[in-house]
Scaffold this motif. Sequence first.
Motif, PDB file in Angstrom:
ATOM      1  N   TRP A  61       0.560  -1.155   0.009  1.00  0.00           N
ATOM      2  CA  TRP A  61       0.258   0.265   0.242  1.00  0.00           C
ATOM      3  C   TRP A  61       0.725   0.995   0.043  1.00  0.00           C
ATOM      4  CZ3 TRP A  61      -4.705   0.476  -1.012  1.00  0.00           C
ATOM      5  CH2 TRP A  61      -5.669  -0.552  -1.248  1.00  0.00           C
ATOM      6  N   ASN A  62       1.527   1.107   0.819  1.00  0.00           N
ATOM      7  CA  ASN A  62       2.251   2.607   0.865  1.00  0.00           C
ATOM      8  C   ASN A  62       3.777   2.919   0.072  1.00  0.00           C
ATOM      9  OD1 ASN A  62       1.301   3.225   3.433  1.00  0.00           O
ATOM     10  ND2 ASN A  62       2.700   2.953   4.588  1.00  0.00           N
ATOM     11  N   PHE A  63       3.868   1.748  -0.960  1.00  0.00           N
ATOM     12  CA  PHE A  63       5.260   1.799  -1.802  1.00  0.00           C
ATOM     13  C   PHE A  63       4.694   1.654  -2.925  1.00  0.00           C
ATOM     14  CE2 PHE A  63       7.456   0.812   2.362  1.00  0.00           C
ATOM     15  CZ  PHE A  63       7.957   2.457   2.060  1.00  0.00           C
ATOM     16  N   SER A  64       3.744   1.366  -3.216  1.00  0.00           N
ATOM     17  CA  SER A  64       3.033   1.370  -4.627  1.00  0.00           C
ATOM     18  C   SER A  64       2.074   1.605  -4.698  1.00  0.00           C
ATOM     19  CB  SER A  64       2.805  -0.843  -4.939  1.00  0.00           C
ATOM     20  OG  SER A  64       4.232  -0.861  -4.162  1.00  0.00           O
ATOM     21  N   ILE A  65       1.217   1.723  -4.526  1.00  0.00           N
ATOM     22  CA  ILE A  65      -0.782   1.815  -4.419  1.00  0.00           C
ATOM     23  C   ILE A  65      -0.983   3.173  -4.459  1.00  0.00           C
ATOM     24  CG2 ILE A  65      -3.299   1.025  -4.059  1.00  0.00           C
ATOM     25  CD1 ILE A  65      -1.059  -0.736  -5.267  1.00  0.00           C
ATOM     26  N   ILE A  66      -0.501   3.819  -2.554  1.00  0.00           N
ATOM     27  CA  ILE A  66      -0.816   5.178  -2.372  1.00  0.00           C
ATOM     28  C   ILE A  66      -0.541   6.054  -3.265  1.00  0.00           C
ATOM     29  CG2 ILE A  66      -0.913   6.860  -1.165  1.00  0.00           C
ATOM     30  CD1 ILE A  66      -1.336   4.565   1.033  1.00  0.00           C
ATOM     31  N   PRO A  67       1.524   5.742  -4.091  1.00  0.00           N
ATOM     32  CA  PRO A  67       1.864   6.983  -4.689  1.00  0.00           C
ATOM     33  C   PRO A  67       1.468   6.976  -6.057  1.00  0.00           C
ATOM     34  CG  PRO A  67       3.670   5.204  -3.755  1.00  0.00           C
ATOM     35  CD  PRO A  67       2.372   4.792  -3.435  1.00  0.00           C
ATOM     36  N   LEU A  68       0.055   5.852  -6.510  1.00  0.00           N
ATOM     37  CA  LEU A  68      -0.365   5.626  -7.511  1.00  0.00           C
ATOM     38  C   LEU A  68      -1.539   6.264  -7.380  1.00  0.00           C
ATOM     39  CD1 LEU A  68       0.422   4.872 -10.610  1.00  0.00           C
ATOM     40  CD2 LEU A  68      -0.969   2.463  -9.849  1.00  0.00           C
ATOM     41  N   LEU A  69      -1.971   6.200  -6.944  1.00  0.00           N
ATOM     42  CA  LEU A  69      -3.672   6.457  -6.277  1.00  0.00           C
ATOM     43  C   LEU A  69      -3.048   8.830  -5.890  1.00  0.00           C
ATOM     44  CD1 LEU A  69      -5.286   4.567  -3.607  1.00  0.00           C
ATOM     45  CD2 LEU A  69      -5.408   4.407  -6.137  1.00  0.00           C
ATOM     46  N   ASN A  70      -2.086   9.006  -5.512  1.00  0.00           N
ATOM     47  CA  ASN A  70      -2.112  11.016  -4.969  1.00  0.00           C
ATOM     48  C   ASN A  70      -1.100  10.901  -6.482  1.00  0.00           C
ATOM     49  OD1 ASN A  70      -1.445  11.323  -3.231  1.00  0.00           O
ATOM     50  ND2 ASN A  70       0.403  10.378  -2.551  1.00  0.00           N
ATOM     51  N   GLU A  71      -1.624  10.147  -7.563  1.00  0.00           N
ATOM     52  CA  GLU A  71      -1.179  10.547  -9.273  1.00  0.00           C
ATOM     53  C   GLU A  71      -2.203  10.502  -9.746  1.00  0.00           C
ATOM     54  OE1 GLU A  71       1.420  11.472 -10.951  1.00  0.00           O
ATOM     55  OE2 GLU A  71       3.141  11.512  -8.285  1.00  0.00           O
ATOM     56  N   TYR A  72      -3.086  10.125  -9.021  1.00  0.00           N
ATOM     57  CA  TYR A  72      -4.773  10.384  -9.764  1.00  0.00           C
ATOM     58  C   TYR A  72      -5.328  10.627  -9.296  1.00  0.00           C
ATOM     59  CZ  TYR A  72      -3.786   4.817 -11.753  1.00  0.00           C
ATOM     60  OH  TYR A  72      -3.610   3.935 -11.920  1.00  0.00           O
ATOM     61  N   ILE A  73      -5.521  11.583  -8.271  1.00  0.00           N
ATOM     62  CA  ILE A  73      -5.981  12.777  -7.682  1.00  0.00           C
ATOM     63  C   ILE A  73      -5.793  13.867  -8.242  1.00  0.00           C
ATOM     64  CG2 ILE A  73      -6.503  11.721  -5.274  1.00  0.00           C
ATOM     65  CD1 ILE A  73      -4.405  12.926  -4.129  1.00  0.00           C
ATOM     66  N   LEU A  74      -4.489  13.987  -9.035  1.00  0.00           N
ATOM     67  CA  LEU A  74      -4.425  15.535  -9.378  1.00  0.00           C
ATOM     68  C   LEU A  74      -5.221  15.576 -11.188  1.00  0.00           C
ATOM     69  CD1 LEU A  74      -0.589  15.315  -9.158  1.00  0.00           C
ATOM     70  CD2 LEU A  74      -2.347  16.101  -8.395  1.00  0.00           C
ATOM     71  N   LEU A  75      -5.532  13.680 -11.876  1.00  0.00           N
ATOM     72  CA  LEU A  75      -5.969  13.781 -12.455  1.00  0.00           C
ATOM     73  C   LEU A  75      -7.969  14.462 -12.202  1.00  0.00           C
ATOM     74  CD1 LEU A  75      -4.342  11.080 -14.204  1.00  0.00           C
ATOM     75  CD2 LEU A  75      -3.796  13.099 -15.401  1.00  0.00           C
ATOM     76  N   SER A  76      -7.984  13.875 -11.256  1.00  0.00           N
ATOM     77  CA  SER A  76      -9.399  14.348 -11.031  1.00  0.00           C
ATOM     78  C   SER A  76      -9.556  14.614  -9.738  1.00  0.00           C
ATOM     79  CB  SER A  76      -9.654  12.857 -11.241  1.00  0.00           C
ATOM     80  OG  SER A  76     -11.448  12.459 -11.026  1.00  0.00           O
ATOM     81  N   PRO A  77      -9.861  15.460  -9.473  1.00  0.00           N
ATOM     82  CA  PRO A  77     -10.355  16.106  -7.775  1.00  0.00           C
ATOM     83  C   PRO A  77     -11.477  15.961  -7.376  1.00  0.00           C
ATOM     84  CG  PRO A  77      -9.980  18.271  -9.855  1.00  0.00           C
ATOM     85  CD  PRO A  77      -9.746  16.821 -10.647  1.00  0.00           C
TER      86      PRO A  77
END
Length: 647
Positions: free
Chosen positions: A596-612
């Motif tokens: 979660w902390n080193f693979s999934i959450i960093p990816l989700l952080n990129e997603y929230i920049l694309l979709s508020p």
Amino acid sequence: MATSIISAPITVPFNEYKWLWATWTVREIFKSVDIFPKSVKIMYKYNDLPYGLSTTTGRNFHDDLLALNLTDDNGSRISFVDTNDRSFLRGYQPYWTNSGILSPPSLNNNKIVVTPLGKALATGKFSFSEYIKIIASRFQLPSLITQYNDYQAWLTHGVVFKPFIFTLNVLVELYKQGGFANSYISEQEMALILVPLVPSMTPNQIANEIISWREGHPSFNLSYLYTGFATVSNTYRNIKEFLQLLSIGGLLVNTNMLVKSFSITSGVVTSTTSNSNCYFLNTFTNGKWGQSSSSTFVLTEIEDFCKDAENLGYFAYNSTLQERDHKLKFIEYMGAFNSNTFIPTTSNPDINNYIDLLKMNKQIIFAGAPGIGKTKIALDIANTLQTNGELAAAETILFHQASTYEDFIEGIRPSIDSANLSYSYKTGKFKLICEKARENKSQYYLLIIDEINRGNISSIFGELIFLLEPAYRRPEYQIELQYTGDYFYVPENVLIIGTMNTIDKSAVELDLALRRRFKFIYLHPDSKVIKDELEKLSVTINDPAGVPVDIPKTHENLNNIIADDPGLGEDFCIGHSFFLPKPNINYDEGFLLDIWNFSIIPLLNEYILLSPRFKTTLTDYGFNIYRGRISDFDLSSMFNTMAQLSR
């Protein structure tokens, strides 16, 4: 104090005995972990192609070797062509053959033929140190490659042994008799004590004699030994190379120190002291000199390795075979490699369907989000074809923004020699594969292009795009290439698999001309794969309340949220491979937290920049958003969020 058991002059069993050791001559190729693997990769690049300075591929082969700018021990550039203008493989042929990498062109219709072991090393199926262990466990003296004419004569003297393993066994005995401080051998001790005593003494007895010499035991008379080894410089040098190979393979550690040594004048040996290269048995727990204590556990591992090597036995000599056939058999023994040991077989039921489509259309692309196993499926296809005996060779390359036609097909590329900049012709990987395929039409040649949409496809393929069409893969449709003017076509037995990451919108879109020539297979995340793998390993993770965590359901519902978001969609779903078990790692709550902390959450952080809007959705499922970023989980927050996602 060790007591010498030598009571009479030592004589070798027959005059040619010293040359047994001299024939492991590898010159520069084994003196650096940098030189050898790079050279092998160049050989693999030209595998199955005509060889010799009179051929185009032979000259290109030498040019590529020269472009490596490799140097010898003295810092001089290695030319790979000797003073008599003998080409690289001819001048160095016995050395490469004894190393299990090459089957000589002279025995293979004048083609470069890399053994399965060489191919495995070139493609990274195991490390260089693992390769050294394989060679150390197989190489035997006498060798049929360099000693064929006298092989039977040597057999009558009973001199058949594995020199690397024998040397390691002597060092193990030195450790046992004298502790770590004595678990080394100097180059002169190797040449003047160990080598002459091999036919008549066991490793235990030889270790005793070496320690006796070091302790200056009065009954030990060094002049008994066969000093001719040190009087022939080439022989002495070549004997040292056994130690050098074991050293670069990590089994020994080389250092220079003041030790008891020898001085030879007119055949008379006298004792002296000097700084000498000494090779210690590598019993360090982390494999590094002076950074960790010696370990008896590592010593046991070395002993087990030696026992396994001895249990492998020796190459079986058959006097009824012709010399050529006998040498080829020995090369097969030295260069054998079972790829199934290193590449797991696939259980994907669609693999055979993918293979049928690939054979029919000649090129396919696996497309989808990261972590769904696109590259793994491509490698599984290669493994299946190889297991079925249908695949001659497979190459994997990565396209990127700097990839060019000159890299892929052919072109003029710069090369640096000292301070001089020059330009030379280079053959690209795709052109080489096609040349190999034309030479061997009975098997497939597979090219795997990872991240195919990251390169400028029109620029990389150039005029060859239309030649990919299955209907045009015949000589009558050949075209003239830009640089050489050679006429070129793509053979029918060349297969191409591309992988394409649909999430990366910075990568270029494939043009319609290329899309029409590839069949696209869109892969989707599959939570069932996670479920099957965890059940296979009986993995269960419970939350603090003792309730099992439903990892597959968590993955499935997280992807449902992503797919339903209007700013993201299915292309952004998270692949199942993120949650799959990894070799030699316990699948527990700590492992899950790292996912979660080193693979999934960093990816989700990129997603929230694309979709508020996606940020609000994640908050509803227990994700903590702080200053616009998702905070890392602790165990409590991870279990809480997974519980909400799995409902």
